[in-house]
Design an enzyme around this catalytic site. Sequence first.
Site, PDB file in Angstrom:
ATOM      1  N   THR A   1      22.071  16.137  -5.389  1.00  0.00           N
ATOM      2  CA  THR A   1      22.555  14.752  -5.408  1.00  0.00           C
ATOM      3  C   THR A   1      22.526  14.134  -4.013  1.00  0.00           C
ATOM      4  O   THR A   1      22.660  14.854  -3.005  1.00  0.00           O
ATOM      5  CB  THR A   1      24.003  14.725  -5.959  1.00  0.00           C
ATOM      6  OG1 THR A   1      24.595  13.467  -5.653  1.00  0.00           O
ATOM      7  CG2 THR A   1      24.873  15.792  -5.325  1.00  0.00           C
ATOM      8  N   ASP A   2      22.432  12.823  -3.957  1.00  0.00           N
ATOM      9  CA  ASP A   2      22.496  12.142  -2.653  1.00  0.00           C
ATOM     10  C   ASP A   2      23.890  12.257  -2.038  1.00  0.00           C
ATOM     11  O   ASP A   2      24.070  11.989  -0.845  1.00  0.00           O
ATOM     12  CB  ASP A   2      22.093  10.659  -2.784  1.00  0.00           C
ATOM     13  CG  ASP A   2      22.976   9.845  -3.713  1.00  0.00           C
ATOM     14  OD1 ASP A   2      23.855  10.428  -4.395  1.00  0.00           O
ATOM     15  OD2 ASP A   2      22.790   8.610  -3.772  1.00  0.00           O
ATOM     16  N   GLU A   3      24.882  12.674  -2.858  1.00  0.00           N
ATOM     17  CA  GLU A   3      26.253  12.754  -2.340  1.00  0.00           C
ATOM     18  C   GLU A   3      26.410  13.836  -1.276  1.00  0.00           C
ATOM     19  O   GLU A   3      27.408  13.850  -0.550  1.00  0.00           O
ATOM     20  CB  GLU A   3      27.252  12.949  -3.495  1.00  0.00           C
ATOM     21  CG  GLU A   3      27.172  11.790  -4.478  1.00  0.00           C
ATOM     22  CD  GLU A   3      28.290  11.739  -5.509  1.00  0.00           C
ATOM     23  OE1 GLU A   3      29.396  12.216  -5.232  1.00  0.00           O
ATOM     24  OE2 GLU A   3      28.030  11.207  -6.602  1.00  0.00           O
TER      25      GLU A   3
ATOM     26  N   TYR B   1      33.338  17.998  -5.182  1.00  0.00           N
ATOM     27  CA  TYR B   1      32.073  17.995  -5.939  1.00  0.00           C
ATOM     28  C   TYR B   1      30.883  18.029  -4.989  1.00  0.00           C
ATOM     29  O   TYR B   1      30.014  18.893  -5.083  1.00  0.00           O
ATOM     30  CB  TYR B   1      31.988  16.756  -6.842  1.00  0.00           C
ATOM     31  CG  TYR B   1      30.574  16.455  -7.323  1.00  0.00           C
ATOM     32  CD1 TYR B   1      29.930  17.303  -8.221  1.00  0.00           C
ATOM     33  CD2 TYR B   1      29.868  15.338  -6.858  1.00  0.00           C
ATOM     34  CE1 TYR B   1      28.625  17.051  -8.644  1.00  0.00           C
ATOM     35  CE2 TYR B   1      28.567  15.081  -7.278  1.00  0.00           C
ATOM     36  CZ  TYR B   1      27.953  15.932  -8.167  1.00  0.00           C
ATOM     37  OH  TYR B   1      26.654  15.677  -8.578  1.00  0.00           O
TER      38      TYR B   1
ATOM     39  N   LYS C   1      27.960  20.963  -4.286  1.00  0.00           N
ATOM     40  CA  LYS C   1      26.515  20.736  -4.443  1.00  0.00           C
ATOM     41  C   LYS C   1      25.780  21.034  -3.126  1.00  0.00           C
ATOM     42  O   LYS C   1      24.706  21.609  -3.128  1.00  0.00           O
ATOM     43  CB  LYS C   1      26.231  19.298  -4.885  1.00  0.00           C
ATOM     44  CG  LYS C   1      26.743  18.938  -6.268  1.00  0.00           C
ATOM     45  CD  LYS C   1      26.057  19.702  -7.396  1.00  0.00           C
ATOM     46  CE  LYS C   1      24.615  19.314  -7.601  1.00  0.00           C
ATOM     47  NZ  LYS C   1      24.019  20.019  -8.787  1.00  0.00           N
TER      48      LYS C   1
HETATM   49  P1  NAD Z   1      26.845  16.359 -17.057  1.00  0.00           P
HETATM   50  O1  NAD Z   1      28.234  16.638 -16.627  1.00  0.00           O
HETATM   51  O2  NAD Z   1      26.565  15.246 -18.010  1.00  0.00           O
HETATM   52  O3  NAD Z   1      26.228  17.678 -17.714  1.00  0.00           O
HETATM   53  C1  NAD Z   1      26.428  18.954 -17.189  1.00  0.00           C
HETATM   54  C2  NAD Z   1      26.022  19.979 -18.253  1.00  0.00           C
HETATM   55  O4  NAD Z   1      26.151  21.282 -17.681  1.00  0.00           O
HETATM   56  C3  NAD Z   1      26.915  19.950 -19.507  1.00  0.00           C
HETATM   57  O5  NAD Z   1      26.113  19.989 -20.668  1.00  0.00           O
HETATM   58  C4  NAD Z   1      27.750  21.214 -19.364  1.00  0.00           C
HETATM   59  O6  NAD Z   1      28.132  21.781 -20.626  1.00  0.00           O
HETATM   60  C5  NAD Z   1      26.794  22.135 -18.612  1.00  0.00           C
HETATM   61  N1  NAD Z   1      27.498  23.198 -17.869  1.00  0.00           N
HETATM   62  C6  NAD Z   1      28.567  23.045 -17.041  1.00  0.00           C
HETATM   63  N2  NAD Z   1      28.947  24.248 -16.568  1.00  0.00           N
HETATM   64  C7  NAD Z   1      28.071  25.161 -17.079  1.00  0.00           C
HETATM   65  C8  NAD Z   1      27.940  26.562 -16.952  1.00  0.00           C
HETATM   66  N3  NAD Z   1      28.778  27.275 -16.191  1.00  0.00           N
HETATM   67  N4  NAD Z   1      26.940  27.186 -17.622  1.00  0.00           N
HETATM   68  C9  NAD Z   1      26.092  26.481 -18.414  1.00  0.00           C
HETATM   69  N5  NAD Z   1      26.178  25.151 -18.591  1.00  0.00           N
HETATM   70  C10 NAD Z   1      27.158  24.499 -17.926  1.00  0.00           C
HETATM   71  O7  NAD Z   1      26.005  16.181 -15.713  1.00  0.00           O
HETATM   72  P2  NAD Z   1      24.746  15.240 -15.399  1.00  0.00           P
HETATM   73  O8  NAD Z   1      25.228  13.898 -14.988  1.00  0.00           O
HETATM   74  O9  NAD Z   1      23.752  15.389 -16.469  1.00  0.00           O
HETATM   75  O10 NAD Z   1      24.209  15.944 -14.073  1.00  0.00           O
HETATM   76  C11 NAD Z   1      23.248  16.997 -14.150  1.00  0.00           C
HETATM   77  C12 NAD Z   1      22.923  17.460 -12.751  1.00  0.00           C
HETATM   78  O11 NAD Z   1      22.392  16.379 -11.996  1.00  0.00           O
HETATM   79  C13 NAD Z   1      24.133  17.977 -11.970  1.00  0.00           C
HETATM   80  O12 NAD Z   1      23.740  19.117 -11.251  1.00  0.00           O
HETATM   81  C14 NAD Z   1      24.492  16.831 -11.040  1.00  0.00           C
HETATM   82  O13 NAD Z   1      25.068  17.324  -9.869  1.00  0.00           O
HETATM   83  C15 NAD Z   1      23.126  16.228 -10.783  1.00  0.00           C
HETATM   84  N6  NAD Z   1      23.100  14.794 -10.471  1.00  0.00           N
HETATM   85  C16 NAD Z   1      23.718  13.895 -11.281  1.00  0.00           C
HETATM   86  C17 NAD Z   1      23.632  12.539 -10.995  1.00  0.00           C
HETATM   87  C18 NAD Z   1      24.256  11.504 -11.904  1.00  0.00           C
HETATM   88  O14 NAD Z   1      24.215  10.309 -11.577  1.00  0.00           O
HETATM   89  N7  NAD Z   1      24.824  11.872 -13.050  1.00  0.00           N
HETATM   90  C19 NAD Z   1      22.926  12.102  -9.868  1.00  0.00           C
HETATM   91  C20 NAD Z   1      22.301  13.055  -9.052  1.00  0.00           C
HETATM   92  C21 NAD Z   1      22.399  14.392  -9.372  1.00  0.00           C
HETATM   93  P1  TYD Z   2      31.025   7.578 -10.892  1.00  0.00           P
HETATM   94  O1  TYD Z   2      30.317   7.105 -12.113  1.00  0.00           O
HETATM   95  O2  TYD Z   2      32.170   8.504 -11.048  1.00  0.00           O
HETATM   96  O3  TYD Z   2      29.889   8.210  -9.948  1.00  0.00           O
HETATM   97  P2  TYD Z   2      29.986   8.703  -8.392  1.00  0.00           P
HETATM   98  O4  TYD Z   2      31.388   8.679  -7.936  1.00  0.00           O
HETATM   99  O5  TYD Z   2      29.458  10.102  -8.483  1.00  0.00           O
HETATM  100  O6  TYD Z   2      29.115   7.778  -7.631  1.00  0.00           O
HETATM  101  O7  TYD Z   2      31.532   6.314 -10.084  1.00  0.00           O
HETATM  102  C1  TYD Z   2      30.650   5.315  -9.604  1.00  0.00           C
HETATM  103  C2  TYD Z   2      31.445   4.326  -8.781  1.00  0.00           C
HETATM  104  O8  TYD Z   2      32.348   3.628  -9.644  1.00  0.00           O
HETATM  105  C3  TYD Z   2      32.306   4.987  -7.724  1.00  0.00           C
HETATM  106  O9  TYD Z   2      32.315   4.158  -6.567  1.00  0.00           O
HETATM  107  C4  TYD Z   2      33.701   5.016  -8.326  1.00  0.00           C
HETATM  108  C5  TYD Z   2      33.705   3.788  -9.220  1.00  0.00           C
HETATM  109  N1  TYD Z   2      34.535   3.878 -10.456  1.00  0.00           N
HETATM  110  C6  TYD Z   2      35.484   2.893 -10.735  1.00  0.00           C
HETATM  111  O10 TYD Z   2      35.652   1.916  -9.970  1.00  0.00           O
HETATM  112  N2  TYD Z   2      36.230   3.002 -11.873  1.00  0.00           N
HETATM  113  C7  TYD Z   2      36.085   4.052 -12.739  1.00  0.00           C
HETATM  114  O11 TYD Z   2      36.817   4.126 -13.748  1.00  0.00           O
HETATM  115  C8  TYD Z   2      35.096   5.059 -12.451  1.00  0.00           C
HETATM  116  C9  TYD Z   2      34.891   6.231 -13.358  1.00  0.00           C
HETATM  117  C10 TYD Z   2      34.335   4.923 -11.291  1.00  0.00           C
END
Ligand code: NAD
Ligand code: TYD
Length: 339
Positions: A125-127, A153, A157
């Site tokens: 992630t970019d985080e 988090y 990562k």
């Molecule tokens: P999500 O929370 O929707 O899904 C995570 C999945 O992983 C779930 O299906 C969960 O059951 C499974 N899981 C959790 N722990 C596990 C374990 N111990 N063994 C097997 N399965 C397990 O997450 P997402 O938003 O789809 O993110 C997927 C990946 O992408 C993550 O690694 C996250 O850090 C990365 N990512 C997410 C975003 C975003 O905007 N959502 C952006 C950049 C990177």
């Molecule tokens: P989020 O979807 O949790 O992603 P991330 O924190 O990983 O970027 O949140 C996106 C942005 O929205 C973040 O700045 C926090 C804000 N946010 C709210 O203002 N209200 C909410 O209820 C949630 C879940 C997030």
Amino acid sequence: MKLLVTGGAGFIGSNFIYYILDKYTGDEVVCIDVLTYAGNYSTLEEAVKNKNFKFVKGDITDRQLVNELFEAEKFDAVVNFAAESHVDRSIENPEVFLKTNILGTQVLMDACLKYGVKRYHQVSTDEVYGDLPLDRPDLLFTETTPIKTSSPYSASKASADLLVLAYHRTFGLNATISRCSNNYGPYHFPEKLIPLMIINVLNNKPLPVYGKGENVRDWLYVTDHCSAIDLIVRNGRAGEVYNVGGNNEKTNIFIVKTIIKELGASEDLITYVTDRKGHDLRYAIDSTKIQNELGWKPQINFEDGIKKTIKWYLDNKPWWEEIVSGEYKNYYDKMYGNR
Ligand code: NAD
Ligand code: TYD
């Protein structure tokens, strides 16, 4: 190619599975997912009908199970999406983030080495870069920006990323890393900003905006992230990090107002609530490297992507209604009840 996709019952992993099954009809995909609160088997309903797809319920931290799976399946590549992914939950309870996100990564990489898997890809992630100031729009994250995390988090990562690079250098693991900005689209779990706001508008509930809503995220439609990962897995150079982003920076309040407008609701639903601890101000990605090296380009602009996403939530109410009527209610009350 035979791929192992971990965490494929979650948001991005499931979209990736559908992307691959659709694009490469000769590929086989196995998904391992332990189905935490964020994993939904129903999301993979269509995939399980495909003869090239198999689902295994299991935990990536379970070394024995992971080794048995690798021994039996002989994967060509592993794409690791499995993670605890919500910043707010990591502030409440960091431990499981360390276990899944760091130790789970190690178990998978050990198995790759043991069973000679040709490519390991870490979905990061970019985080991991921390945040950027709001008043310096000229600054963007590049692959050489120092790691400087804010939340448990992002720290978990970043730890995993360092371990991946160490396994590449020390053991010669053929590994790549992608660091993507915020995704949005179908199957996004309701706890995250965009689905939370869409669902609350549809249920006529207050829209909890943290702080002043000025924080900025760089939003990318999920299939554009999937195409980037696909390119990296097949053509990316071992040991390299690739940033992936949409060049689409928006403040949170802009996102919330856009959703309100699209759904014809009232801005009176907006409620400013106590800010997130350690809240990152701004994320912005420079994705020149993947564009130049691998020819990646995002296909979906924000105006179309947000419309598609809202339509998906309108068309798939049973998917999210089942989630928000269950255990999620307790989470919501705890996080937002007295905020
Ligand atoms: P999500 O929370 O929707 O899904 C995570 C999945 O992983 C779930 O299906 C969960 O059951 C499974 N899981 C959790 N722990 C596990 C374990 N111990 N063994 C097997 N399965 C397990 O997450 P997402 O938003 O789809 O993110 C997927 C990946 O992408 C993550 O690694 C996250 O850090 C990365 N990512 C997410 C975003 C975003 O905007 N959502 C952006 C950049 C990177
Ligand atoms: P989020 O979807 O949790 O992603 P991330 O924190 O990983 O970027 O949140 C996106 C942005 O929205 C973040 O700045 C926090 C804000 N946010 C709210 O203002 N209200 C909410 O209820 C949630 C879940 C997030």
